[in-house]
Write a protein that holds these residues in place. Structure first.
Motif, mmCIF file in Angstrom:
data_model
loop_
_atom_site.group_PDB
_atom_site.id
_atom_site.type_symbol
_atom_site.label_atom_id
_atom_site.label_comp_id
_atom_site.label_asym_id
_atom_site.label_seq_id
_atom_site.Cartn_x
_atom_site.Cartn_y
_atom_site.Cartn_z
ATOM 1 N N PRO A 76 0.828 -1.214 0.000
ATOM 2 C CA PRO A 76 0.000 0.000 0.000
ATOM 3 C C PRO A 76 0.862 1.263 0.000
ATOM 4 N N GLN A 77 0.383 2.287 -0.737
ATOM 5 C CA GLN A 77 1.047 3.599 -0.748
ATOM 6 C C GLN A 77 -0.006 4.661 -0.530
ATOM 7 N N THR A 78 0.300 5.620 0.348
ATOM 8 C CA THR A 78 -0.629 6.721 0.591
ATOM 9 C C THR A 78 -0.514 7.751 -0.523
ATOM 10 N N LEU A 79 -1.652 8.049 -1.185
ATOM 11 C CA LEU A 79 -1.660 9.028 -2.286
ATOM 12 C C LEU A 79 -2.137 10.399 -1.805
ATOM 13 N N ALA A 107 -9.789 11.254 6.322
ATOM 14 C CA ALA A 107 -9.926 10.510 5.051
ATOM 15 C C ALA A 107 -8.546 10.301 4.433
ATOM 16 N N VAL A 108 -8.371 9.175 3.747
ATOM 17 C CA VAL A 108 -7.101 8.869 3.059
ATOM 18 C C VAL A 108 -7.410 8.199 1.724
ATOM 19 N N THR A 109 -6.495 8.385 0.773
ATOM 20 C CA THR A 109 -6.562 7.646 -0.493
ATOM 21 C C THR A 109 -5.271 6.848 -0.621
ATOM 22 N N VAL A 110 -5.396 5.548 -0.815
ATOM 23 C CA VAL A 110 -4.204 4.695 -0.927
ATOM 24 C C VAL A 110 -4.288 3.857 -2.198
ATOM 25 N N SER A 111 -3.123 3.545 -2.761
ATOM 26 C CA SER A 111 -3.073 2.592 -3.881
ATOM 27 C C SER A 111 -2.425 1.321 -3.340
ATOM 28 N N ALA A 112 -2.850 0.177 -3.882
ATOM 29 C CA ALA A 112 -2.289 -1.108 -3.429
ATOM 30 C C ALA A 112 -2.616 -2.168 -4.470
ATOM 31 N N VAL A 121 -7.133 1.555 -6.282
ATOM 32 C CA VAL A 121 -7.059 2.774 -5.465
ATOM 33 C C VAL A 121 -8.261 2.772 -4.524
ATOM 34 N N ILE A 122 -8.000 3.006 -3.246
ATOM 35 C CA ILE A 122 -9.077 3.019 -2.249
ATOM 36 C C ILE A 122 -9.207 4.412 -1.666
ATOM 37 N N GLU A 123 -10.396 4.997 -1.778
ATOM 38 C CA GLU A 123 -10.703 6.291 -1.157
ATOM 39 C C GLU A 123 -11.489 5.976 0.116
ATOM 40 N N ALA A 124 -10.886 6.208 1.265
ATOM 41 C CA ALA A 124 -11.489 5.773 2.532
ATOM 42 C C ALA A 124 -11.762 6.948 3.458
#
Ligand code: K2U
Ligand code: ZN
Length: 169
Positions: A76-79, A107-112, A121-124
């Motif tokens: 995972p990487q934080t975008l 809120a965070v957006t991560v790619s994994a 990409v997850i927008e959480a």
């Protein structure tokens, strides 16, 4: 599938920095299945590979009510992170019985990579965002008690070591 032993604070292995997963192969897919079983049995909503003494960048999460929507995050990487933060009550499967407030991004957006090795990409926000931040800390060798005061952390360490001694008697 198998349930795996979970490292308990203050085990120094919890402070190992995980390395990137090199290939989403059968070994990793077996590990994912075992981590999910371990997480569900422990009634957790997330689990990092670090916690089962595997020091590779792999997280499993399930924040669904029905406990039937597993998320797999490999490398995972934080975008993006929100500017807003909030204090949330956290617990940890590696620090059983301890709950305290930790400031996290709302809120965070991560790619994994997912369990099939595909990039996503997850927008959480909400609990998922908190859980992702908590688990990504584990991959960096950080346990949530490190956000607490030295006095609180020392008391937690004493409590965990006492419980460990009693377990070994
Ligand atoms: O990393 C873990 O130990 C799993 C955490 C994930 C989490 C922590 C804080 C906020 C959101 C998610 C646990 O699943 S939290 C719930 C819990 C804690 C202790 C024992 C059982 C369940
Ligand atoms: Zn944890």
């Amino acid at each position: 599938m198998a349930s795996l032993p979970i490292l308990c604070f203050p085990d120094p292995k919890l402070h190992t920095v995980a390395k990137p997963v090199q290939a989403v192969d059968a070994r990793i897919q077996t590990l994912i299945a075992n981590m999910l079983q371990t997480m569900y049995e422990a009634k957790g909503i997330g689990l990092a590979a670090t916690q089962v003494d595997v020091h590779e960048r792999l997280i499993v999460i399930d924040v669904s009510e029905e406990r039937d929507q597993p998320l797999v995050l490999i490398n995972p990487q934080t975008l993006w992170t929100s500017t807003e933060t909030h204090l949330n009550e956290e617990g940890c499967l590696s620090v059983p019985g301890v709950y305290d407030g930790v400031q996290r991004f709302d809120a965070v957006t991560v790619s994994a990579l997912n369990g099939e090795g595909q990039s996503h990409v997850i927008e959480a926000d909400g609990l998922l965002a908190v859980c992702i931040q908590h688990e990504m800390d584990h991959l960096m060798g950080k346990v949530f008690v490190e956000y607490l005061s030295p006095l609180k952390r020392s008391r937690i360490k004493k409590k965990m070591l006492k419980a460990l001694r009693e377990e070994e008697r």
